[in-house]
Design a protein around this motif. Structure first.
Motif, short mmCIF file in Angstrom:
data_model
loop_
_atom_site.label_atom_id
_atom_site.label_comp_id
_atom_site.label_asym_id
_atom_site.label_seq_id
_atom_site.Cartn_x
_atom_site.Cartn_y
_atom_site.Cartn_z
N THR A 129 0.85 -1.19 0.00
CA THR A 129 0.00 0.00 0.00
C THR A 129 0.89 1.24 0.00
OG1 THR A 129 -0.09 0.08 2.42
CG2 THR A 129 -1.81 -1.18 1.30
N ILE A 130 0.31 2.35 -0.43
CA ILE A 130 1.08 3.58 -0.53
C ILE A 130 1.47 4.12 0.85
CG2 ILE A 130 -0.81 5.26 -0.52
CD1 ILE A 130 0.79 6.33 -3.19
N ASP A 131 0.78 3.65 1.89
CA ASP A 131 1.07 4.13 3.24
C ASP A 131 2.52 3.83 3.65
OD1 ASP A 131 -1.50 5.08 3.55
OD2 ASP A 131 -2.25 3.18 4.34
N ILE A 132 3.05 2.69 3.20
CA ILE A 132 4.44 2.38 3.58
C ILE A 132 5.41 3.34 2.90
CG2 ILE A 132 4.81 0.62 1.78
CD1 ILE A 132 6.56 -0.88 3.86
N LEU A 133 5.08 3.81 1.70
CA LEU A 133 5.95 4.78 1.02
C LEU A 133 5.91 6.12 1.75
CD1 LEU A 133 5.25 4.00 -2.75
CD2 LEU A 133 6.96 3.02 -1.22
N ARG A 134 4.73 6.49 2.24
CA ARG A 134 4.64 7.73 3.03
C ARG A 134 5.48 7.61 4.30
NH1 ARG A 134 -1.21 7.46 1.78
NH2 ARG A 134 -1.58 8.90 0.05
#
Length: 203
Positions: A124-129
């Motif tokens: 998910t994009i949350d880990i990139l954030r």
């Protein structure tokens, strides 16, 4: 010996958390000399991440800017270790989607899949954030796309000697340069890469 009886000697009929190393005779060019970390394997099929195909000139800071997680002017303020995260071409399926293999010191409820003691998968994009903010895992690689097999397909390729099986470890996934992972994986199972060359002469 049937598939259910663990023909590969891994202690399990499934290869989650193992690595596949392509044999020299691999017919599918997409997987020639590939080292693949198997993230999931069940009667329904398997999915894994190719570990030794760097994504050209694309790096993690570039990707965070492209995805608008970090504005271009803020790029200079990214934590130093963000620039060290390898970006890989993880396989031919869903190449616009990112998959992060990472150390188990980071976990997102409902999103992070623990694969073995030292490796988790979050897509998910949350880990990139979190990575951009310095809250991410200590160790990580980002793969664009994945390799997938339908029911029974990987078993068939294994029985046809398309792949060798190699125990995985965090050092090989996170610390070894992508360019030498193939040779290192072979040496882990006691094979000198030259011995596998299709052009190798007889001893």
């Amino acid at each position: 010996m049937s598939f259910q009886q663990d023909p590969y000697g891994t202690g399990s009929p499934y290869l989650d958390g193992q690595m596949l190393v392509a044999m020299p005779g691999m017919m599918d060019e997409r997987f020639a000399r590939a080292v693949i970390y198997v993230c999931a394997h069940s009667p329904e099929g398997a999915m894994g991440i190719i570990l030794n195909r760097p994504a050209g000139n694309l790096n993690m800071p570039d990707l965070l800017v492209q995805l608008e997680i970090v504005p271009e002017p803020e790029r200079i303020h990214l934590p130093e270790r963000v620039g060290r995260i390898q970006v890989l071409m993880g396989g031919p399926v869903e190449t616009s989607r990112g998959f992060v293999l990472h150390s188990p010191d980071f976990h997102l409820a409902q999103s992070t899949l623990p694969i073995d003691d030292g490796v988790c998968l979050t897509a998910t994009i949350d880990i990139l954030r979190a990575i951009a903010q310095g809250r991410g895992p200590q160790q990580a690689v980002l793969a664009l796309g994945y390799a997938g097999w339908g029911a029974g397909q990987l078993e068939h390729e294994l029985q046809a000697n398309g792949w060798l099986i190699c125990p995985a470890d965090a050092e090989l996934i996170f610390s070894t340069p992508a360019e030498i992972r193939y040779e290192m994986a072979l040496r882990r199972i006691g094979i000198e890469p030259a011995m596998l060359s299709m052009d190798a002469g007889h001893a």
